[in-house]
Design a protein around this motif. Sequence first.
Motif, mmCIF file in Angstrom:
data_model
loop_
_atom_site.group_PDB
_atom_site.id
_atom_site.type_symbol
_atom_site.label_atom_id
_atom_site.label_comp_id
_atom_site.label_asym_id
_atom_site.label_seq_id
_atom_site.Cartn_x
_atom_site.Cartn_y
_atom_site.Cartn_z
ATOM 1 N N GLY A 21 0.780 -1.233 0.000
ATOM 2 C CA GLY A 21 0.000 0.000 0.000
ATOM 3 C C GLY A 21 0.809 1.279 0.000
ATOM 4 O O GLY A 21 0.228 2.366 -0.156
ATOM 5 N N ARG A 22 2.115 1.188 0.139
ATOM 6 C CA ARG A 22 2.941 2.404 0.123
ATOM 7 C C ARG A 22 2.939 3.088 -1.240
ATOM 8 O O ARG A 22 3.319 4.257 -1.349
ATOM 9 N N HIS A 23 2.493 2.385 -2.268
ATOM 10 C CA HIS A 23 2.552 2.920 -3.631
ATOM 11 C C HIS A 23 1.228 3.528 -4.098
ATOM 12 O O HIS A 23 1.042 3.745 -5.295
ATOM 13 N N ARG A 24 0.324 3.811 -3.183
ATOM 14 C CA ARG A 24 -1.010 4.285 -3.549
ATOM 15 C C ARG A 24 -0.984 5.450 -4.516
ATOM 16 O O ARG A 24 -1.722 5.484 -5.509
ATOM 17 N N SER A 25 -0.126 6.439 -4.255
ATOM 18 C CA SER A 25 -0.154 7.677 -5.044
ATOM 19 C C SER A 25 0.246 7.480 -6.502
ATOM 20 O O SER A 25 0.000 8.345 -7.339
ATOM 21 N N LYS A 26 0.833 6.333 -6.819
ATOM 22 C CA LYS A 26 1.305 6.099 -8.185
ATOM 23 C C LYS A 26 0.181 5.678 -9.127
ATOM 24 O O LYS A 26 0.286 5.842 -10.342
ATOM 25 N N LEU A 27 -0.891 5.108 -8.573
ATOM 26 C CA LEU A 27 -2.019 4.663 -9.390
ATOM 27 C C LEU A 27 -3.237 4.537 -8.486
ATOM 28 O O LEU A 27 -3.327 3.613 -7.675
ATOM 29 N N PHE A 28 -4.173 5.481 -8.616
ATOM 30 C CA PHE A 28 -5.313 5.507 -7.705
ATOM 31 C C PHE A 28 -6.462 6.291 -8.329
ATOM 32 O O PHE A 28 -6.320 6.916 -9.375
ATOM 33 N N VAL A 29 -7.622 6.236 -7.671
ATOM 34 C CA VAL A 29 -8.769 7.056 -8.040
ATOM 35 C C VAL A 29 -8.969 8.088 -6.940
ATOM 36 O O VAL A 29 -9.000 7.748 -5.747
ATOM 37 N N ASP A 30 -9.094 9.356 -7.342
ATOM 38 C CA ASP A 30 -9.110 10.449 -6.360
ATOM 39 C C ASP A 30 -10.506 10.727 -5.807
ATOM 40 O O ASP A 30 -10.892 11.872 -5.608
ATOM 41 N N GLY A 31 -11.253 9.669 -5.527
ATOM 42 C CA GLY A 31 -12.577 9.835 -4.938
ATOM 43 C C GLY A 31 -13.056 8.555 -4.295
ATOM 44 O O GLY A 31 -12.464 7.491 -4.461
ATOM 45 N N GLY A 32 -14.140 8.662 -3.555
ATOM 46 C CA GLY A 32 -14.733 7.506 -2.889
ATOM 47 C C GLY A 32 -15.728 7.964 -1.852
ATOM 48 O O GLY A 32 -15.632 9.092 -1.335
ATOM 49 N N PRO A 33 -16.711 7.125 -1.499
ATOM 50 C CA PRO A 33 -17.750 7.545 -0.558
ATOM 51 C C PRO A 33 -17.217 7.908 0.818
ATOM 52 O O PRO A 33 -17.788 8.770 1.496
ATOM 53 N N GLY A 34 -16.109 7.269 1.236
ATOM 54 C CA GLY A 34 -15.582 7.534 2.565
ATOM 55 C C GLY A 34 -14.648 8.722 2.643
ATOM 56 O O GLY A 34 -14.236 9.127 3.728
ATOM 57 N N SER A 35 -14.290 9.304 1.477
ATOM 58 C CA SER A 35 -13.357 10.432 1.479
ATOM 59 C C SER A 35 -13.990 11.665 0.852
ATOM 60 O O SER A 35 -14.320 12.640 1.540
ATOM 61 N N THR A 36 -14.224 11.623 -0.437
ATOM 62 C CA THR A 36 -14.742 12.803 -1.142
ATOM 63 C C THR A 36 -16.244 12.743 -1.412
ATOM 64 O O THR A 36 -16.830 13.707 -1.870
ATOM 65 N N GLY B 295 2.632 7.363 -14.729
ATOM 66 C CA GLY B 295 2.948 6.306 -15.676
ATOM 67 C C GLY B 295 4.370 5.781 -15.601
ATOM 68 O O GLY B 295 4.595 4.565 -15.627
ATOM 69 N N ARG B 296 5.334 6.673 -15.500
ATOM 70 C CA ARG B 296 6.728 6.234 -15.459
ATOM 71 C C ARG B 296 7.024 5.411 -14.216
ATOM 72 O O ARG B 296 7.782 4.434 -14.261
ATOM 73 N N GLU B 297 6.431 5.804 -13.085
ATOM 74 C CA GLU B 297 6.645 5.074 -11.844
ATOM 75 C C GLU B 297 6.020 3.683 -11.901
ATOM 76 O O GLU B 297 6.597 2.707 -11.425
ATOM 77 N N VAL B 298 4.827 3.602 -12.485
ATOM 78 C CA VAL B 298 4.174 2.296 -12.626
ATOM 79 C C VAL B 298 5.022 1.387 -13.500
ATOM 80 O O VAL B 298 5.265 0.226 -13.159
ATOM 81 N N PHE B 299 5.490 1.906 -14.617
ATOM 82 C CA PHE B 299 6.333 1.113 -15.520
ATOM 83 C C PHE B 299 7.605 0.656 -14.807
ATOM 84 O O PHE B 299 8.035 -0.493 -14.962
ATOM 85 N N ARG B 300 8.188 1.556 -14.028
ATOM 86 C CA ARG B 300 9.457 1.257 -13.351
ATOM 87 C C ARG B 300 9.308 0.081 -12.391
ATOM 88 O O ARG B 300 10.220 -0.751 -12.258
#
Length: 325
Positions: free
Chosen positions: A192-207, A217-222
Amino acid sequence: MSLLRSVVRGCGSYLPERVLTNADLARMVDTSDEWIVQRTGIRERHIAADGETTSMLGLAAARAALADAGLEPGDIDLVICATSTPDYTFPATATQIQSGLGIAHGVAFDLQAVCSGFVFGVGTADKFLTSGSHKRALVIGAETFSRILDWNDRTTCVLFGDGAGALVLEAQEGEGNANDRGVLTSHLRSDGRHRSKLFVDGGPGSTRTVGHLRMEGREVFRHAVGMITDVITDAFEATGTTAADLDWFVPHQANKRIIDASADKLGIAPEKVVTTVDRHGNTSAASIPLALAVARADGRIKQGDLVMIEAMGGGFTWGSALIRW
């Protein structure tokens, strides 16, 4: 030593009718067919129609898999739907598919591991079936990723598509070696430390909103190639097999460059790699079963073939499963 194995009985898929080409996208955002193909290998993707939900896609794929297996819905006692784009916050999309099939027994639930969802679903179903608690499972990957894309973001909207695929797995006796039919081993990971590299910026419990997909993209590929090869190596070690023993390598269809780099690092011959990303785009949890259905329908995958599936998704999650078809 005999033991239960989760054997593939059937495979099915469904793609929405609408096709969105790179040329179509070039009229929507600042991009081009050449740019998309060079960086991803994608040429077109399917987009769900208005009112066409994830469960509708999954239901169509499930029916196709049951028909391929020669089974009736009542023969199924476990339904797992891997999805990041459910119809509702609750109930689970799997229960909508279960209901659509007319099944009123057993258990149905969703599994969320993003693009790794189908591999996680196969691994989870395998545990149910080999424990003896259930007899037959429908494992479905179904997505309507077009609903969570920012269509003004050319770095992400060109990558994804909609679709669904499914496998029917059945508990059968095996001999306990790598020649058995069925799921031979699965290896699942999360960090879970890599959340910021690929995520959706919404959800019922947050936004309190659905949000949009965001990706570095580059981080995901790496990270992708190393993580993928790690769990595939684990599968080989667990079964005493090698890349040379594989008949087919069916990776998550995210990016042609990632697929090629992973196969090359593992020493898997290009002719053994099943690639559908050019036609489907990245359909997240649906991509592997869609690719399996294509290779099954065109005669490449046959009974007795050794098939490796693998994926990496947001979170990060990643995993592999080695299956004797």
